[in-house]
Design a protein around this motif. Sequence first.
Motif, mmCIF file in Angstrom:
data_model
loop_
_atom_site.group_PDB
_atom_site.id
_atom_site.type_symbol
_atom_site.label_atom_id
_atom_site.label_comp_id
_atom_site.label_asym_id
_atom_site.label_seq_id
_atom_site.Cartn_x
_atom_site.Cartn_y
_atom_site.Cartn_z
ATOM 1 N N ASN A 47 0.731 4.038 -2.810
ATOM 2 C CA ASN A 47 0.452 5.429 -2.445
ATOM 3 C C ASN A 47 1.543 6.359 -2.937
ATOM 4 O O ASN A 47 1.260 7.401 -3.536
ATOM 5 N N PRO A 61 -8.493 12.242 -1.658
ATOM 6 C CA PRO A 61 -8.825 12.543 -3.042
ATOM 7 C C PRO A 61 -7.593 13.113 -3.761
ATOM 8 O O PRO A 61 -6.627 13.560 -3.106
ATOM 9 N N HIS A 94 -7.485 5.894 5.749
ATOM 10 C CA HIS A 94 -8.176 7.083 5.258
ATOM 11 C C HIS A 94 -8.137 7.147 3.740
ATOM 12 O O HIS A 94 -7.151 6.721 3.116
ATOM 13 N N ASP A 95 -9.192 7.714 3.175
ATOM 14 C CA ASP A 95 -9.229 8.013 1.746
ATOM 15 C C ASP A 95 -8.702 9.421 1.529
ATOM 16 O O ASP A 95 -9.005 10.332 2.308
ATOM 17 N N THR A 106 0.840 -1.205 0.000
ATOM 18 C CA THR A 106 0.000 0.000 0.000
ATOM 19 C C THR A 106 0.869 1.246 0.000
ATOM 20 O O THR A 106 0.582 2.219 -0.709
ATOM 21 N N PRO A 161 -6.845 9.411 -6.562
ATOM 22 C CA PRO A 161 -7.348 9.044 -5.239
ATOM 23 C C PRO A 161 -6.587 7.838 -4.684
ATOM 24 O O PRO A 161 -6.194 6.950 -5.429
ATOM 25 N N LEU A 162 -6.387 7.845 -3.358
ATOM 26 C CA LEU A 162 -5.674 6.738 -2.734
ATOM 27 C C LEU A 162 -6.212 6.503 -1.333
ATOM 28 O O LEU A 162 -6.922 7.334 -0.772
ATOM 29 N N ASN A 163 -5.852 5.354 -0.786
ATOM 30 C CA ASN A 163 -6.228 4.984 0.571
ATOM 31 C C ASN A 163 -4.996 4.390 1.227
ATOM 32 O O ASN A 163 -4.343 3.515 0.657
ATOM 33 N N ASP A 164 -4.673 4.862 2.430
ATOM 34 C CA ASP A 164 -3.483 4.385 3.129
ATOM 35 C C ASP A 164 -3.764 3.200 4.055
ATOM 36 O O ASP A 164 -2.907 2.764 4.799
#
Length: 102
Positions: free
Chosen positions: A20, A88, A85-86, A16, A79-82
């Motif tokens: 990211n 934008p 959290h999302d 991830t 957009p990404l997610n760690d």
Amino acid sequence: TTLVWAWGWCAKDQATLDDNLGKVKVKFTLNGQEIATNGFLKLDYDASDGQKCRAYLLGLTDWKGGENHAITTVTITAPLNDGKHDFPAGYQIFEYTVYVKP
């Protein structure tokens, strides 16, 4: 006096984090001049909560007298997610002002 300029990102696991960071561009500017990220120490580490992290660190010295401006601009290109959290697509801007007695 040395001041450490830092920025970092953490994610739930290495895959991830790598994903990211592939969607993040970081620009460091000091008093209007861009500072290349290859001048920063790149530090990969495990956070105490198990996340995988990357930090960029630079020690700044020899300040000019008066007002100094350090800006870190983080561009999230998609957009990404760690893992928690999302985020934008967009910008995060961190502005720091350092005053030095002339």
